[in-house]
Design a protein around this motif. Structure first.
Motif, PDB file in Angstrom:
ATOM      1  N   THR A  82       0.832  -1.210   0.000  1.00  0.00           N
ATOM      2  CA  THR A  82       0.000   0.000   0.000  1.00  0.00           C
ATOM      3  C   THR A  82       0.863   1.256   0.000  1.00  0.00           C
ATOM      4  O   THR A  82       1.976   1.275   0.526  1.00  0.00           O
ATOM      5  CB  THR A  82      -0.896   0.076   1.264  1.00  0.00           C
ATOM      6  N   THR A  84       0.405   5.283   1.104  1.00  0.00           N
ATOM      7  CA  THR A  84      -0.475   6.247   1.758  1.00  0.00           C
ATOM      8  C   THR A  84       0.105   7.648   1.648  1.00  0.00           C
ATOM      9  O   THR A  84       1.318   7.844   1.646  1.00  0.00           O
ATOM     10  CB  THR A  84      -0.691   5.905   3.245  1.00  0.00           C
ATOM     11  N   GLU A  86      -0.521  11.204   3.647  1.00  0.00           N
ATOM     12  CA  GLU A  86      -1.091  11.722   4.892  1.00  0.00           C
ATOM     13  C   GLU A  86      -2.003  10.672   5.537  1.00  0.00           C
ATOM     14  O   GLU A  86      -3.117  10.966   5.960  1.00  0.00           O
ATOM     15  CB  GLU A  86      -1.854  13.016   4.644  1.00  0.00           C
ATOM     16  N   GLY A  87      -1.528   9.439   5.535  1.00  0.00           N
ATOM     17  CA  GLY A  87      -2.252   8.364   6.206  1.00  0.00           C
ATOM     18  C   GLY A  87      -3.382   7.736   5.394  1.00  0.00           C
ATOM     19  O   GLY A  87      -3.942   6.715   5.783  1.00  0.00           O
ATOM     20  N   GLN A  88      -3.738   8.320   4.240  1.00  0.00           N
ATOM     21  CA  GLN A  88      -4.840   7.789   3.410  1.00  0.00           C
ATOM     22  C   GLN A  88      -4.281   7.013   2.224  1.00  0.00           C
ATOM     23  O   GLN A  88      -3.403   7.540   1.526  1.00  0.00           O
ATOM     24  CB  GLN A  88      -5.698   8.936   2.847  1.00  0.00           C
ATOM     25  N   PRO A  89      -4.802   5.808   1.959  1.00  0.00           N
ATOM     26  CA  PRO A  89      -4.327   5.090   0.760  1.00  0.00           C
ATOM     27  C   PRO A  89      -4.587   5.921  -0.494  1.00  0.00           C
ATOM     28  O   PRO A  89      -5.685   6.453  -0.657  1.00  0.00           O
ATOM     29  CB  PRO A  89      -5.191   3.823   0.750  1.00  0.00           C
ATOM     30  N   ARG A  92      -7.556   5.236  -3.290  1.00  0.00           N
ATOM     31  CA  ARG A  92      -8.988   5.431  -3.029  1.00  0.00           C
ATOM     32  C   ARG A  92      -9.553   6.599  -3.824  1.00  0.00           C
ATOM     33  O   ARG A  92     -10.748   6.679  -4.038  1.00  0.00           O
ATOM     34  CB  ARG A  92      -9.220   5.714  -1.536  1.00  0.00           C
ATOM     35  N   ARG A  98      -6.653  13.941  -5.892  1.00  0.00           N
ATOM     36  CA  ARG A  98      -5.519  13.941  -4.975  1.00  0.00           C
ATOM     37  C   ARG A  98      -4.859  15.297  -5.065  1.00  0.00           C
ATOM     38  O   ARG A  98      -4.783  15.877  -6.136  1.00  0.00           O
ATOM     39  CB  ARG A  98      -4.508  12.867  -5.376  1.00  0.00           C
TER      40      ARG A  98
END
Ligand SMILES: Nc1ncnc2c1ncn2[C@@H]1O[C@H](COP(=O)(O)OP(=O)(O)OP(=O)(O)O)[C@@H](O)[C@H]1O
Ligand SMILES: [Mg+2]
Length: 388
Positions: A82, A84, A86-89, A92, A98
């Protein structure tokens, strides 16, 4: 470049300049990419990019740099692992949602749009008001010193100007992350060096995180906080320019970053941090042991500026050689010194050195300036399908 104008464009207050420490802004965890299901373009990549960092991916052609960047941009999906932001995958969100700005080698400006329209495009797709767009485009063009070219089309600009438009377009929507893939590859040397400084200044002013791809090592060393040296789909070494230059961990990195003489030999014995190496074709040398074991084949890397023609101090290495060429470079001279085993070393000396071709000399160096690596290290494992 006007720093005042650059500061007007965006100044995220939370940005802290990073040196690799701190929480991961971008995180690759066990990422792999195979395009064909048999071979890996990227293998087991673990990489953390800190907020505000200028990180460069440096490596030979085909080593996986663009693939890595494209996965981060969301243009390619990892086959495993994975990524990420800032902590987000990242996968998504579709790419346009983005908060990532991008600059590529071939500018990729819209040819039918004016410079202003090109720069304003990321704002219009984000439904920013017309008045706001005009103001922000103006500031972005000031930053790259192209305000007076706003009405032109890309074909009416030079290569460097087009690249600056691409840069303004990548920054105008205040992205938190900017990805650049060989953005200066199409420019001549002088313009490239000028643009390197401009990009670096913009990075410093805006505090934006930049992941930059190049296969030009001097560009990487000049611009980056840290450099990830790629080899065959993996990261051979990640560190500051200084780390990579002075403490390469493999023969590959030693030869890829800066200039090195490489002597081949076999490790006679290891003692503490150092080892004694029997050179192929004759002679012995003491070197720092970087992962070598007794009896193994090794490569000893020595920088030309670490070799000298003065007598070796006690405990130093001394090799007999014959001067085989002199290259005058103004501020220094490069002497080619042929060893008894016919290997030629490059020695950097002052321009006043008088040694003539054919003269017998002794080349000396301190053991700590010689690094012995396993002969096969630095090459990634052969590609293989590991299965999932
Ligand atoms: N779309 C694709 N389909 C199949 N294979 C690909 C694709 N893109 C890249 N590859 C392969 O993946 C490997 C890594 O390619 P990549 O483009 O990431 O290298 P690079 O380091 O960016 O090289 P360069 O410096 O030449 O741009 C190469 O072996 C390449 O042939
Ligand atoms: Mg590439």
């Amino acid at each position: 470049m006007s720093f005042g104008q650059a500061a007007l464009l965006a100044a995220p207050t939370s940005v802290a300049h990073a040196n690799g420490a701190g929480p991961g802004f971008v995180q690759f965890a066990d990422v792999e990419k195979s395009y064909d299901g048999r071979t890996f373009a990227v293998t087991r990549m673990n990489l953390t990019v800190a907020r505000g960092e200028f990180l460069t991916l440096l490596g030979p052609s085909g080593s996986g740099k663009t693939t890595t960047l494209n996965m981060l941009a969301g243009f390619e999906r990892p086959t495993h692992g994975t990524i990420t932001l800032e902590g987000q995958p990242v996968d998504r969100l579709p790419p346009y949602q983005r908060n990532i700005g991008m600059v590529f080698q071939n500018y990729a400006l819209f040819p039918h749009m004016t410079v202003e329209e090109n720069v304003g495009f990321p704002l219009s797709v984000r439904q920013v008001s017309k008045a706001d767009i005009a103001a922000r485009v103006g500031r972005a063009l000031d930053m790259v010193r192209l305000r007076q070219f706003g009405d032109r089309r890309p074909s009416q600009l030079s290569g460097g100007q087009q690249q600056r438009v691409a840069l303004a377009r990548a920054l105008v929507f205040q992205p938190s992350l900017v990805l650049m893939d060989e953005p200066l590859g199409a420019l001549d040397k002088k313009l490239r060096e000028h643009m390197q400084l401009e990009i670096k200044q913009i990075h410093t002013m805006l505090g934006v995180t930049i992941v930059y791809v190049t296969h030009d090592q001097s560009e990487a060393l000049t611009m980056s906080d840290r450099v990830a040296v790629f080899n065959q789909g993996g990261i051979a070494q990640l560190g500051s320019p200084d780390d990579l230059y002075n403490t390469p961990q493999s023969s590959f990195v030693a030869s890829f970053i800066g200039e090195n003489n490489t002597l081949e030999g076999v490790v006679d014995h290891v003692s503490g941090e150092q080892c004694r190496v029997r050179l192929n074709g004759g002679g012995e040398i003491t070197a720092l042991a970087v992962g070598v074991t007794q009896g193994s084949s090794c490569h000893v890397a020595i920088r030309p500026e670490r070799l000298s023609l003065s007598p070796a101090p006690a405990g130093g290495n001394a090799l007999s050689a014959t001067v085989d060429g002199r290259i005058y470079l103004g501020d220094h001279l490069r002497l080619l010194a042929r060893l008894a085993n016919d290997q030629v070393l490059t020695v950097k000396v002052g321009p006043e050195a008088t040694m003539a071709n054919g003269e017998a000399v002794t080349v000396s160096c301190a053991p700590n300036d010689c690094r012995a690596f396993p002969a096969d290290a630095g090459k990634a494992a052969p590609f293989q399908n590991r299965g999932k």
